[in-house]
Design a protein around this motif. Structure first.
Motif, short mmCIF file in Angstrom:
data_model
loop_
_atom_site.label_atom_id
_atom_site.label_comp_id
_atom_site.label_asym_id
_atom_site.label_seq_id
_atom_site.Cartn_x
_atom_site.Cartn_y
_atom_site.Cartn_z
N ASP A 274 -6.11 1.78 -8.16
CA ASP A 274 -6.09 3.19 -7.82
C ASP A 274 -7.27 3.48 -6.90
O ASP A 274 -8.41 3.48 -7.32
N GLY A 275 -6.97 3.72 -5.64
CA GLY A 275 -8.01 3.97 -4.65
C GLY A 275 -8.26 5.44 -4.41
O GLY A 275 -9.00 5.80 -3.49
N ASP A 276 -7.68 6.30 -5.21
CA ASP A 276 -7.88 7.74 -5.05
C ASP A 276 -9.23 8.11 -5.66
O ASP A 276 -9.37 8.19 -6.87
N LYS B 264 2.87 9.89 -4.40
CA LYS B 264 2.32 8.53 -4.27
C LYS B 264 2.16 7.85 -5.62
O LYS B 264 2.59 6.71 -5.81
N THR B 265 1.60 8.55 -6.58
CA THR B 265 1.37 7.97 -7.91
C THR B 265 2.70 7.65 -8.58
O THR B 265 2.89 6.56 -9.13
N LEU C 81 0.85 -1.19 0.00
CA LEU C 81 0.00 0.00 0.00
C LEU C 81 0.88 1.23 0.00
O LEU C 81 1.80 1.35 0.81
N VAL C 82 0.62 2.15 -0.91
CA VAL C 82 1.33 3.42 -0.97
C VAL C 82 0.34 4.51 -0.59
O VAL C 82 -0.67 4.70 -1.27
N THR C 83 0.63 5.22 0.49
CA THR C 83 -0.30 6.24 0.97
C THR C 83 0.46 7.37 1.65
O THR C 83 1.64 7.23 1.98
N SER C 84 -0.21 8.48 1.85
CA SER C 84 0.32 9.62 2.61
C SER C 84 -0.86 10.48 3.04
O SER C 84 -1.95 10.37 2.47
N PRO C 85 -0.65 11.34 4.02
CA PRO C 85 -1.76 12.15 4.51
C PRO C 85 -2.13 13.33 3.63
O PRO C 85 -3.21 13.90 3.78
#
Length: 78
Positions: free
Chosen positions: A65-67, A43-44, A33-37
């Motif tokens: 792509d969960g964005d 991230k992409t 999982l690649v994420t940030s606040p």
């Protein structure tokens, strides 16, 4: 996307790939999982280049792509 395979940037993503693969002693991770606040933190870019470097080892890679606000993966890979 890093399209120069001998660049310093491409080498950095290969280092990320190697670190991910070696961080698990028995077998490589099945999910990453690649994420940030916050937005605009890379991230992409990180996801795409890490996926490419993993696929170069022969690994099967699926990107989801969960964005929900600003999806971009489909634009990059057409």
């Amino acid at each position: 996307m890093c399209n120069q395979p001998r660049s310093i940037l491409a080498e950095a993503y290969r280092n990320i790939r190697t670190s991910l693969l070696l961080s698990f002693s028995e077998r490589p991770p099945q999910r990453i999982l690649v994420t940030s606040p916050s937005p605009l933190q890379g991230k992409t870019t990180t996801l795409i280049n890490t996926a490419i470097s993993l696929s170069q080892t022969g690994a099967r890679v699926l990107i989801i792509d969960g964005d929900l606000r600003k999806p971009r993966i489909h634009k990059v890979f057409r």
